[in-house]
Design a protein around this motif. Structure first.
Motif, PDB file in Angstrom:
ATOM      1  N   HIS A   1     122.732 -38.357   0.884  1.00 36.16           N
ATOM      2  CA  HIS A   1     123.330 -37.107   1.363  1.00 36.16           C
ATOM      3  C   HIS A   1     122.656 -36.801   2.696  1.00 36.16           C
ATOM      4  O   HIS A   1     121.447 -36.533   2.735  1.00 36.16           O
ATOM      5  CB  HIS A   1     123.106 -35.992   0.343  1.00 36.16           C
ATOM      6  N   LEU A   2     123.428 -36.859   3.772  1.00 35.27           N
ATOM      7  CA  LEU A   2     122.883 -36.835   5.131  1.00 35.27           C
ATOM      8  C   LEU A   2     123.158 -35.529   5.859  1.00 35.27           C
ATOM      9  O   LEU A   2     124.282 -35.029   5.860  1.00 35.27           O
ATOM     10  CB  LEU A   2     123.488 -37.995   5.932  1.00 35.27           C
ATOM     11  N   VAL A   3     122.103 -35.013   6.501  1.00 36.48           N
ATOM     12  CA  VAL A   3     122.202 -33.857   7.399  1.00 36.48           C
ATOM     13  C   VAL A   3     121.524 -34.242   8.705  1.00 36.48           C
ATOM     14  O   VAL A   3     120.362 -34.658   8.708  1.00 36.48           O
ATOM     15  CB  VAL A   3     121.498 -32.610   6.827  1.00 36.48           C
ATOM     16  N   ILE A   4     122.247 -34.102   9.798  1.00 34.83           N
ATOM     17  CA  ILE A   4     121.714 -34.416  11.128  1.00 34.83           C
ATOM     18  C   ILE A   4     121.761 -33.144  11.970  1.00 34.83           C
ATOM     19  O   ILE A   4     122.810 -32.496  12.062  1.00 34.83           O
ATOM     20  CB  ILE A   4     122.535 -35.531  11.808  1.00 34.83           C
ATOM     21  N   THR A   5     120.644 -32.791  12.593  1.00 36.68           N
ATOM     22  CA  THR A   5     120.619 -31.600  13.435  1.00 36.68           C
ATOM     23  C   THR A   5     121.299 -31.882  14.780  1.00 36.68           C
ATOM     24  O   THR A   5     121.458 -33.035  15.179  1.00 36.68           O
ATOM     25  CB  THR A   5     119.173 -31.124  13.690  1.00 36.68           C
ATOM     26  N   LYS A   6     121.654 -30.824  15.483  1.00 38.22           N
ATOM     27  CA  LYS A   6     122.261 -30.982  16.812  1.00 38.22           C
ATOM     28  C   LYS A   6     121.295 -31.655  17.797  1.00 38.22           C
ATOM     29  O   LYS A   6     121.699 -32.550  18.535  1.00 38.22           O
ATOM     30  CB  LYS A   6     122.753 -29.632  17.327  1.00 38.22           C
ATOM     31  N   PRO A   7     120.011 -31.253  17.822  1.00 34.76           N
ATOM     32  CA  PRO A   7     119.082 -31.977  18.702  1.00 34.76           C
ATOM     33  C   PRO A   7     118.965 -33.461  18.342  1.00 34.76           C
ATOM     34  O   PRO A   7     118.743 -34.299  19.224  1.00 34.76           O
ATOM     35  CB  PRO A   7     117.756 -31.241  18.509  1.00 34.76           C
ATOM     36  N   ALA A   8     119.123 -33.801  17.073  1.00 38.99           N
ATOM     37  CA  ALA A   8     119.064 -35.212  16.672  1.00 38.99           C
ATOM     38  C   ALA A   8     120.206 -36.000  17.294  1.00 38.99           C
ATOM     39  O   ALA A   8     120.042 -37.174  17.647  1.00 38.99           O
ATOM     40  CB  ALA A   8     119.096 -35.348  15.155  1.00 38.99           C
ATOM     41  N   GLU A   9     121.357 -35.377  17.435  1.00 44.36           N
ATOM     42  CA  GLU A   9     122.487 -36.061  18.075  1.00 44.36           C
ATOM     43  C   GLU A   9     122.153 -36.392  19.527  1.00 44.36           C
ATOM     44  O   GLU A   9     122.514 -37.459  20.027  1.00 44.36           O
ATOM     45  CB  GLU A   9     123.761 -35.219  17.982  1.00 44.36           C
ATOM     46  N   LEU A  10     121.452 -35.485  20.195  1.00 41.67           N
ATOM     47  CA  LEU A  10     121.022 -35.753  21.574  1.00 41.67           C
ATOM     48  C   LEU A  10     120.020 -36.898  21.607  1.00 41.67           C
ATOM     49  O   LEU A  10     120.099 -37.790  22.453  1.00 41.67           O
ATOM     50  CB  LEU A  10     120.406 -34.502  22.200  1.00 41.67           C
TER      51      LEU A  10
END
Length: 191
Positions: free
Chosen positions: A34-43
């Motif tokens: 079950h994955l959660v990625i933060t917005k800064p992680a996308e950067l």
């Protein structure tokens, strides 16, 4: 028998590859992710890697947006082995240490702690000041594990991937998950 489940969080700290490698290993172990990625992680993903957002998300069984505070993983009744945050930013650790649930990732971590499940933070920051160390202590006192991705060299890594693999396997050890063909201290190591 139901598959084992684990929550994977990826934050904006350097080391996006740790979370991706964990997803790959967990898929091979047939552990539901079950994955959660933060917005800064996308950067960070864009800066550090060649990974495509959709390809990373495809590695997980379930994906959640950071704002989906009502997701299954936000409830203690949703059973998991726990949560690995790889990498974990100091900001995320600070929210967890202070029981602040401003998004799904920190809410899920708080739930894991309150349910007395395993929380492993692959903290990516150096050097550390006293405030960071106090936050680490607070998380540890609540039952979390601080596991900075510090490389080991006894297995004589030949590539960056070898170093990442070793660190991620050691983090999965903390959940009782066994990755085969992994060199361990005191056991016969690969030449």
């Amino acid at each position: 028998m139901a598959r084992q489940r684990i929550i994977i969080g990826i934050t904006g700290a350097t080391g996006f590859v740790y979370g991706v490698h964990a997803l790959k290993l967990l898929k091979a172990l047939d552990v539901e992710t079950h994955l959660v990625i933060t917005k800064p992680a996308e950067l960070t993903r864009e800066y550090e890697t060649e990974f495509i957002k959709e390809d990373v998300r495809a590695l997980a069984d379930f994906n959640y947006t950071i704002s989906d505070i009502g997701a299954a993983i936000s409830s203690g009744s949703f059973k998991t082995l726990g949560m690995l945050i790889a990498p974990c930013s100091v900001r995320t650790m600070g929210e967890i240490a202070n029981c602040v649930s401003s998004n799904l990732l920190t809410r899920a971590a708080d739930v894991v702690l309150k349910e007395r499940r395993r929380l492993v933070l692959m903290l990516r920051e150096t050097p550390l000041h006293t405030g960071h160390i106090k936050q680490m202590l607070a998380v540890s006192e609540m039952g979390g594990i601080i596991m900075p991705p510090v490389p080991a060299f006894y297995d004589k890594p030949k590539s960056l991937n070898d170093i990442v693999h070793h660190t991620v396997v050691r983090s999965l050890d903390l959940f009782g998950l066994e990755v085969e063909d992994f060199p361990r201290w005191g056991e016969e190591l690969k030449p």
